[in-house]
Scaffold this active site. Structure first.
Site, PDB file in Angstrom:
ATOM      1  N   MET A  29     -59.872  52.790  61.445  1.00 48.39           N
ATOM      2  CA  MET A  29     -59.518  53.708  62.514  1.00 48.39           C
ATOM      3  C   MET A  29     -58.733  52.960  63.573  1.00 48.39           C
ATOM      4  SD  MET A  29     -62.128  55.929  64.820  1.00 48.39           S
ATOM      5  CE  MET A  29     -61.590  56.951  66.164  1.00 48.39           C
ATOM      6  N   CYS A  30     -57.435  52.862  63.377  1.00 48.37           N
ATOM      7  CA  CYS A  30     -56.578  52.478  64.490  1.00 48.37           C
ATOM      8  C   CYS A  30     -56.127  51.022  64.508  1.00 48.37           C
ATOM      9  CB  CYS A  30     -57.205  52.803  65.832  1.00 48.37           C
ATOM     10  SG  CYS A  30     -58.183  54.286  65.847  1.00 48.37           S
ATOM     11  N   THR A  31     -55.106  50.820  65.309  1.00 46.13           N
ATOM     12  CA  THR A  31     -54.553  49.500  65.598  1.00 46.13           C
ATOM     13  C   THR A  31     -54.262  49.436  67.084  1.00 46.13           C
ATOM     14  OG1 THR A  31     -53.487  49.423  63.410  1.00 46.13           O
ATOM     15  CG2 THR A  31     -52.690  47.877  65.081  1.00 46.13           C
TER      16      THR A  31
END
Length: 342
Positions: A1-3
């Site tokens: 989930m995400c960077t």
């Protein structure tokens, strides 16, 4: 989930970008939260505070701050970490529900160092909550960064907090935990190894790619050029529309992304399913105690063809309140569900 990617030397400004990757729409809206709001920990109410700083946050389902920046230039970003284990709740220690974990720091601190000192001196813990819509129990870690370029990654592993505090920690993705990500990074060209920069959507590969490209950005000639440069890096780490990997909600498509200028206090939001980029300039906002909360309904207004675009600082609407998900609400919903099935 995400960077999440931090660029602390963008023509005299500190910029941060992040992707939100998830397997479903989070109903994200932008909220303006003023000073003077009284909040509690969302657990048992033992910890309460009055917001010292105003902030702009991106909230999931209008129940949890998942990204945001305060008027002092402190920004924070909630990402998924499957290895998170917070430990059994201890009523003798300060505790924060996942819903207000980020908001506590935005309300109270101007710098990463202040936030880290509070975490280390209090032994504060985080309490997991259940998403009432899906039944999922989030496993998250938190990145904080400030207008000086300082950075901290906060994770709970095997019940104990691990804080990685240094301006050198510019990138965060997901699994594995942060210290292991740094070890994996050393395999690649430019970081001690000879392997080429990887191209998959796996978290370690996104970590390496983001670290590689942010370290090679050209000196920007303007704030606009700096923002465009940061978008180029986080778009490179974004995940295309896809079906989520089984059992991995973090291994999903990018649904929105932000870039925040922590020096000039501009917060830019881009949806991957909407036509326009919007931003908020803090200089145009009133964060005074009596100014009231305000919301920009991104799902409604951005969804319109040719809808909101550009500076939307004047589009916050009052009359609604960001009501953070609390343990009491989770318990009430669980009891109601149990009663309905009896």
């Amino acid at each position: 989930m995400c960077t999440r990617v931090l660029w602390p030397d963008a023509n005299g400004a500190v910029l941060v970008g992040r992707n939100m990757d998830y397997h479903r729409d989070l109903g994200t809206n932008l909220w303006k939260l003023p000073r003077g709001v009284v909040r509690d920990d969302g657990v048992e109410g033992a910890l309460s505070w009055t917001a010292k700083y105003g902030s702009v946050v991106a909230a999931a389902f209008d129940m949890i701050s998942v990204d945001g920046m305060n008027e002092a230039g402190l920004a924070g970003h909630v990402l998924w970490l499957a290895e998170s284990v917070y430990g059994e709740y201890d009523p003798e220690r300060p505790a924060l529900s996942q819903a207000v974990w980020l908001q506590y720091f935005l309300d109270n601190y101007a710098t990463v160092a202040e936030a880290v000192e509070w975490m280390e001196s209090t032994g504060a813990q985080v309490v997991q909550l259940t998403d009432p819509a899906s039944g999922e129990v989030p496993a998250i870690h938190l990145a904080l960064n400030d207008a000086s370029g300082d950075s901290a990654i906060i994770e709970y592993i095997d019940g104990a907090v691990e804080i990685h505090h240094s301006p050198e920690f510019r990138v965060m993705t997901n699994s594995p935990k942060f210290d292991e990500q740094l070890e994996l990074l050393a395999r690649f060209e430019g970081f001690g190894g000879d392997a080429p920069v990887p191209g998959t959507t796996n978290a370690p590969d996104r970590f390496a790619r983001a670290a590689y490209y942010v370290s090679r950005l050209p000196e920007p000639t303007s704030q606009l050029a700096a923002i465009a440069s940061m978008f180029s890096v986080i778009r490179n780490a974004a995940q295309p529309f896809r079906n989520p990997d089984p059992g991995k909600p973090d291994a999903s498509q990018t649904i929105w992304q932000i870039v925040a200028d922590q020096t000039n206090l501009r917060y830019i939001f881009e949806s991957t399913t909407r036509p326009n980029i919007v931003w908020v300039d803090f200089a145009d906002l009133d964060f005074s105690e009596d100014s009231g909360q305000g919301v920009i309904d991104l799902g409604g207004k951005l969804a319109l063809e040719g809808g909101l675009a550009g500076n939307v600082s004047g589009h916050f609407e009052e009359g609604r309140t960001l009501n953070f998900l609390t343990l009491s609400i989770v318990k009430q919903l669980a009891a109601a569900k149990k009663a309905a099935s009896a």
